[in-house]
Design a protein around this motif. Structure first.
Motif, mmCIF file in Angstrom:
data_model
loop_
_atom_site.group_PDB
_atom_site.id
_atom_site.type_symbol
_atom_site.label_atom_id
_atom_site.label_comp_id
_atom_site.label_asym_id
_atom_site.label_seq_id
_atom_site.Cartn_x
_atom_site.Cartn_y
_atom_site.Cartn_z
ATOM 1 N N ASP A 147 0.864 -1.191 0.000
ATOM 2 C CA ASP A 147 0.000 0.000 0.000
ATOM 3 C C ASP A 147 0.899 1.240 0.000
ATOM 4 O OD1 ASP A 147 -3.084 -0.737 0.682
ATOM 5 O OD2 ASP A 147 -1.716 -2.211 1.547
ATOM 6 N N TRP A 148 0.767 2.039 -1.050
ATOM 7 C CA TRP A 148 1.579 3.238 -1.197
ATOM 8 C C TRP A 148 0.775 4.449 -0.742
ATOM 9 C CZ3 TRP A 148 6.557 3.647 -3.507
ATOM 10 C CH2 TRP A 148 7.099 2.431 -3.958
ATOM 11 N N PHE A 149 1.394 5.252 0.111
ATOM 12 C CA PHE A 149 0.766 6.474 0.611
ATOM 13 C C PHE A 149 1.720 7.635 0.337
ATOM 14 C CE2 PHE A 149 -0.597 2.880 3.154
ATOM 15 C CZ PHE A 149 -1.986 2.996 3.106
ATOM 16 N N ARG A 150 1.267 8.547 -0.512
ATOM 17 C CA ARG A 150 2.120 9.683 -0.886
ATOM 18 C C ARG A 150 1.403 10.987 -0.575
ATOM 19 N NH1 ARG A 150 2.700 5.941 -4.980
ATOM 20 N NH2 ARG A 150 4.833 5.250 -5.433
ATOM 21 N N GLN A 151 2.162 11.943 -0.070
ATOM 22 C CA GLN A 151 1.613 13.266 0.218
ATOM 23 C C GLN A 151 1.621 14.091 -1.068
ATOM 24 O OE1 GLN A 151 0.389 13.843 3.530
ATOM 25 N NE2 GLN A 151 0.775 11.648 3.327
ATOM 26 N N ARG A 152 0.476 14.629 -1.419
ATOM 27 C CA ARG A 152 0.331 15.411 -2.641
ATOM 28 C C ARG A 152 -0.335 16.739 -2.323
ATOM 29 N NH1 ARG A 152 3.635 12.415 -4.294
ATOM 30 N NH2 ARG A 152 3.435 10.876 -5.980
ATOM 31 N N ARG A 153 -0.296 17.638 -3.279
ATOM 32 C CA ARG A 153 -1.014 18.906 -3.169
ATOM 33 C C ARG A 153 -1.955 19.034 -4.347
ATOM 34 N NH1 ARG A 153 0.102 22.021 0.958
ATOM 35 N NH2 ARG A 153 2.037 21.662 2.117
ATOM 36 N N GLY B 280 5.715 7.729 -8.180
ATOM 37 C CA GLY B 280 4.262 7.658 -8.166
ATOM 38 C C GLY B 280 3.735 6.886 -9.351
ATOM 39 N N ALA B 281 2.471 6.427 -9.225
ATOM 40 C CA ALA B 281 1.883 5.592 -10.280
ATOM 41 C C ALA B 281 1.774 6.324 -11.609
ATOM 42 C CB ALA B 281 0.505 5.100 -9.839
ATOM 43 N N GLU B 282 1.634 7.650 -11.571
ATOM 44 C CA GLU B 282 1.471 8.413 -12.803
ATOM 45 C C GLU B 282 2.747 9.133 -13.225
ATOM 46 O OE1 GLU B 282 -1.257 8.190 -14.580
ATOM 47 O OE2 GLU B 282 -2.102 6.866 -13.052
ATOM 48 N N GLU B 283 3.842 8.890 -12.510
ATOM 49 C CA GLU B 283 5.083 9.599 -12.833
ATOM 50 C C GLU B 283 5.822 8.935 -13.989
ATOM 51 O OE1 GLU B 283 7.689 10.824 -9.624
ATOM 52 O OE2 GLU B 283 6.062 10.505 -8.184
ATOM 53 N N ARG B 284 6.621 9.751 -14.689
ATOM 54 C CA ARG B 284 7.471 9.226 -15.746
ATOM 55 C C ARG B 284 8.652 8.496 -15.118
ATOM 56 N NH1 ARG B 284 6.607 11.290 -20.804
ATOM 57 N NH2 ARG B 284 8.750 10.763 -21.392
ATOM 58 N N PRO B 285 9.192 7.488 -15.822
ATOM 59 C CA PRO B 285 10.341 6.748 -15.283
ATOM 60 C C PRO B 285 11.546 7.670 -15.066
ATOM 61 C CG PRO B 285 9.358 5.600 -17.151
ATOM 62 C CD PRO B 285 8.725 6.948 -17.095
ATOM 63 N N LEU B 286 12.225 7.477 -13.956
ATOM 64 C CA LEU B 286 13.418 8.252 -13.635
ATOM 65 C C LEU B 286 14.368 7.346 -12.859
ATOM 66 C CD1 LEU B 286 14.902 10.987 -13.543
ATOM 67 C CD2 LEU B 286 13.723 11.441 -11.378
ATOM 68 N N ILE B 287 15.521 7.082 -13.454
ATOM 69 C CA ILE B 287 16.500 6.199 -12.820
ATOM 70 C C ILE B 287 17.221 6.958 -11.709
ATOM 71 C CG2 ILE B 287 18.612 4.866 -13.175
ATOM 72 C CD1 ILE B 287 17.674 4.318 -16.016
ATOM 73 N N LYS B 288 17.296 6.331 -10.529
ATOM 74 C CA LYS B 288 17.978 6.934 -9.383
ATOM 75 C C LYS B 288 19.011 5.947 -8.841
ATOM 76 C CE LYS B 288 13.746 9.359 -7.917
ATOM 77 N NZ LYS B 288 12.797 9.587 -6.787
ATOM 78 N N ASP B 289 20.024 6.490 -8.197
ATOM 79 C CA ASP B 289 20.993 5.633 -7.499
ATOM 80 C C ASP B 289 20.337 5.069 -6.240
ATOM 81 O OD1 ASP B 289 23.075 6.049 -9.280
ATOM 82 O OD2 ASP B 289 23.725 7.882 -8.274
ATOM 83 N N VAL B 290 20.665 3.809 -5.936
ATOM 84 C CA VAL B 290 20.170 3.160 -4.725
ATOM 85 C C VAL B 290 21.372 2.788 -3.865
ATOM 86 C CG1 VAL B 290 18.860 1.241 -3.774
ATOM 87 C CG2 VAL B 290 18.149 2.271 -5.940
ATOM 88 N N HIS B 291 21.441 3.336 -2.649
ATOM 89 C CA HIS B 291 22.516 3.045 -1.710
ATOM 90 C C HIS B 291 21.967 2.177 -0.585
ATOM 91 C CE1 HIS B 291 25.162 6.235 -3.409
ATOM 92 N NE2 HIS B 291 23.995 6.817 -3.679
ATOM 93 N N LEU B 292 22.641 1.079 -0.307
ATOM 94 C CA LEU B 292 22.185 0.151 0.726
ATOM 95 C C LEU B 292 23.163 0.030 1.888
ATOM 96 C CD1 LEU B 292 20.770 -2.713 -1.539
ATOM 97 C CD2 LEU B 292 19.536 -0.828 -0.474
ATOM 98 N N LYS B 293 24.321 0.637 1.772
ATOM 99 C CA LYS B 293 25.309 0.552 2.845
ATOM 100 C C LYS B 293 24.945 1.523 3.963
ATOM 101 C CE LYS B 293 30.265 0.684 3.776
ATOM 102 N NZ LYS B 293 31.618 0.961 3.238
ATOM 103 N N ASP B 294 24.930 1.067 5.204
ATOM 104 C CA ASP B 294 24.615 1.855 6.402
ATOM 105 C C ASP B 294 23.142 2.244 6.481
ATOM 106 O OD1 ASP B 294 27.296 1.760 7.168
ATOM 107 O OD2 ASP B 294 27.765 3.571 6.014
#
Length: 817
Positions: free
Chosen positions: A68-74, A188-202
């Motif tokens: 279940d995704w909950f996002r704050q929007r305006r 978001g479900a309606e957002e365009r794809p955007l590749i981001k870096d994912v950091h998992l250390k610490d």
């Protein structure tokens, strides 16, 4: 750094399914859940049982992964429409913060010989993975069949709507992110794809967002008791318990960006029971060395006894909240919010650190089989289902009346008429509106009528108290009222361009003339009826011959006096059959120079049929023995004419606080007729009252209006809480409706000026909404004398009511700021 291509767990997406590199098969659904604050305790229990039945049909080695995704929007306003009040409302809501919710469900069938994953044996810990070469086609076919049964059981419950996700919805397109990209990059479900870096250390970091993972993974952290619902104290009363889902505080009631993930692992029941038996024996042998071992032995034994005696299905489960923010200060506030939310369900919040990357990795859609088993706990299916989120936000219709979502005030459209008629929720469009003085019913009706008017509806309103004068002036409608300086005027004899004297018009005029001529207890004979019919026909023939004559009562009276007398004499009509002299004498007060010569000789506001907004204000004539019956007859004739002649056009008659007086004037049969037949003419009959005792004592309301008004709009009724049972019986409210109604205005958002309304449609769809108005709307609809006088003052100063309200609203806003 590891190239994610070498370890990415999803090998292929085809046939609307995902295949993992380990050979696990996953299908996904988009879920549509009931709205928050709209379900009763029975609804939650019924939905809980439906989930249990559906999950029981799934094969062993299945994983249910719900996110279940909950996002704050305006909220962003629509472009200006050019309609003054609608644009004002849009500006009022511009930038309003609200929570957006979406829900997906993944069903995964593990490969039969798959090794159980753990925090130390996870795909994330590898440098590369060799894809499995074969998948058992028979196993896939059987899983799809079970998944179909799961889908049917949930859909048939009526609480959950499922739609299978397509390949594009799973993987995404160039224009829209799929669920894989949404999870990996927090999109978001309606957002365009955007590749981001994912950091998992610490710490888990996605792009610029810092993530915290809070888990419910140990029975020691769980609430001592759980159920399908919990009591929501802000909306509860001494008489009612308001229900929400058990985990609502982790869902819509948690106001930050977050994902609530729920995992239920269905294993091999026989192996699970055998393993627990072995554990019990091991604890038995160790119980002499430690009291904790003895307690654990007894708990395991109780678990086994309940599983066998009550046919419980043992499962493993895990629940977590992934929340994020783009700065550490906000992240600290989020930790406090999540900790408080966990406390509300009597659970202990645990912030995952070392195991967070593996849990996050197992949450990738289609990779639930790689979820670390050491972060799950043993329970029964019934208890695990309690922790599923079963609520969503209210959905806006395509067209309708603008109200506000109860939680945040987000504006949405509520379709009261068209969609409910099509889907069978209601069988008529009639309204019944009730609320105490100051409860907001006039504001609600003004708002409803204004919206319907903007949508092309013809609105006729009967009022006592002047509640609709501002709106009538703003729409350019006709406002009929009585004052000594400007008495009420009509012209029922006027026929507009293109109209003809049809049978209906003649009958309404005859009814009017007879009511002016005869007392209520006097009868009239057949010859008098024929004489009046001939008189009216002759009068309109006479008008066609003399174009200079203006149709009104004066010219009709002169026609009778100068022409129709000779016609009667020529036909040798006796006085006992029709006394023209008596008729003229009795109706003389309505002719020029008479006491009521203004009443039926209007030269303005003539085209009532095509005028779309008309208000009859009856406050000063409701007790008048002559004027009031005439006015009520003209209202009846007008609306029946609109009903029958304006084909394909919606029309509404709203009777606000005038129904008691109207009923006394013999109009009760008209009300009964309206409520039973207006549906056939695309019409709406709406009755508004504030007297609760009238509901209980009036046979018109009880037997006709309430029974034939499938939509009930009710205001704050808490002051009648102690005598609510009789009111509930009359209104036909269920216990669920009672609970919702008594919660109205009980915990309104501080700092915002609005009233809540309860809407019951056919006893099937029940909700509470905000009726929050822009300053301009409020000033137009206000019934407070001081505010009405200020509007009149500004209207006179700026030349029109629209400019006056705009200027006054601007002044008030500046003072407030």
């Amino acid at each position: 750094m590891i190239d994610i291509k070498k370890i990415f767990p999803i090998y292929a997406v085809q046939h609307q399914a995902m295949v993992s590199v380990q050979g696990d098969i996953t299908i996904a659904y988009r879920l549509q859940l009931p709205s928050l604050f709209s379900q009763s305790a029975d609804d939650y229990e019924a939905q809980h049982q439906a989930w249990i039945k559906a999950l029981r049909v799934l094969p062993r080695h299945s994983v249910v992964h719900k996110t279940d995704w909950f996002r704050q929007r305006r909220w962003q306003a629509d472009p200006p429409t050019g309609r003054f009040l609608e644009d004002a409302g849009n500006r009022h809501y511009e930038g309003r913060a609200f929570t957006e919710h979406s829900c997906s469900l993944m069903l995964t069938k593990k490969a039969e010989d798959r090794k159980a994953a753990s925090s130390s044996y996870s795909g994330l810990m590898r440098k590369s993975i060799v894809p499995r070469q074969t998948v058992d086609a028979k196993q896939i076919s059987g899983f799809f069949e079970k998944a179909g049964a799961f889908e049917r059981i949930l859909s048939d419950s009526g609480y959950v709507k499922l739609s299978r996700l397509t390949n594009d919805e799973l993987t995404g397109t160039k224009a829209k992110a799929g669920i894989l990209e949404q999870y990996l990059y927090l999109l978001g479900a309606e957002e365009r794809p955007l590749i981001k870096d994912v950091h998992l250390k610490d710490q888990v970091r996605v792009g610029e967002d810092y993530c915290n993972l809070f888990t419910l993974a140990d029975v020691e952290d769980l609430p001592a008791l759980c159920g399908s619902r919990m009591t929501y104290d802000p909306y509860s009363t001494d008489k009612t318990r308001f229900s929400t889902g058990l985990v609502a505080p982790l869902g819509l009631l948690l106001d930050c960006d977050h994902v609530y993930s729920q995992y239920i692992f269905i294993g091999d029941e026989g192996k699970v029971m055998k393993a627990l038996e072995a554990k019990k024996l091991r604890l038995q042998s160790l119980s002499a060395y430690s009291r904790e071992n003895a307690i654990a032995r007894d708990a395991t034994n109780d678990f086994l006894n309940e599983a066998i005696s009550q046919q419980r299905l043992p499962v493993k489960a895990h629940f977590n909240v992934l929340a994020w923010a783009n700065n550490t200060d906000e992240l600290q506030r989020i930790r406090n919010k999540v900790g408080s939310a966990m406390a509300k369900i009597d659970a202990q919040s645990k912030l995952e650190t070392d195991g967070a990357p593996q849990i996050w990795w197992g949450g990738i859609p289609g990779n639930a089989a790689d979820f670390p088993a050491n972060d799950t706990f043993d329970t029964f299916l019934e208890q695990a289902v309690c922790f599923l989120n079963t609520e969503s936000v209210l959905r806006s219709a395509k067209t309708g009346i603008r109200f506000g979502e109860r939680l945040s005030g987000r504006p949405l459209l509520v379709d009261l008429f068209d969609a409910p008629m099509k889907n069978g929720t209601i069988t008529n469009r009639n309204l019944f509106v009730c609320g105490g003085s100051g409860g907001g019913k006039s504001m609600t009706m003004n708002h409803l009528l204004r919206t319907l008017f903007d949508q092309g509806t013809h609105c006729v309103t009967i009022d006592i108290g002047g509640s609709y004068k501002g709106l009538c002036e703003l729409t350019g409608g006709y406002y009929f009222t009585y004052t000594e300086e400007n008495p009420i005027r009509f012209n029922p004899f006027y026929i507009g361009p293109g109209e003809v004297l049809d049978t209906e018009k003649k009958e309404s005029l005859k009814t009017l003339l007879v009511s002016l001529w005869k007392q209520e207890d006097e009868s009239y004979n057949r010859s008098e009826y024929v004489a009046l019919s001939n008189a009216l026909q002759g009068f309109y023939d006479h008008l066609r011959e003399d174009a200079a004559l203006f149709p009104c009562f004066n010219t009709f009276y002169e026609y009778l006096e100068n022409h129709y007398v000779s016609v009667l004499e020529a036909h040798k009509v006796q006085a006992k059959d029709f006394s023209i002299h008596n008729f003229l004498y009795v109706l003389r007060p309505y002719y020029k120079g008479g006491e009521f010569d203004y009443l039926l000789n209007a030269t303005e506001n003539l085209d009532l049929l095509n005028q779309r907004f008309i208000v009859f204000e009856l406050d000063n004539v409701k007790a008048h023995p002559i004027l009031f019956p005439v006015v009520t007859l003209i209202i009846m004739e007008l609306f029946i004419s609109k009903m029958r002649k304006l084909q394909g056009v919606r029309k509404i008659i709203a009777i606000d606080e005038a129904w008691v007086a109207i009923a006394k004037a013999g109009m009760s049969q008209f009300i009964k007729y309206l409520y039973k037949t207006v549906r056939k003419f695309n019409g709406i009959a709406a009755l508004v009252t504030q007297e609760i005792d009238d509901l209980i004592s009036s046979p018109i309301l009880k037997e006709t209006v309430i029974n034939n008004a499938d939509t009930k709009i009710l205001m704050d009724m808490r002051k009648f809480m102690n005598k609510f049972d009789k009111l509930q019986e009359v209104l036909g409210l269920s216990d669920k409706g009672k609970t919702l109604l008594l919660s109205v205005n009980k915990a309104n958002e501080p700092g915002r000026n609005y009233r809540e309304v309860f809407i019951d449609q056919g006893g099937q769809v029940l909700n509470v909404y905000r009726n929050e108005l822009a300053v301009e709307e409020y000033l137009c609809y206000s019934t407070e004398e001081s505010e009405k006088l200020r509007v009149q003052e500004y209207t006179a100063k700026y030349g029109s009511i629209e400019k006056g309200i705009a200027a006054l609203a601007n002044d008030l806003t500046q003072i407030k700021s």
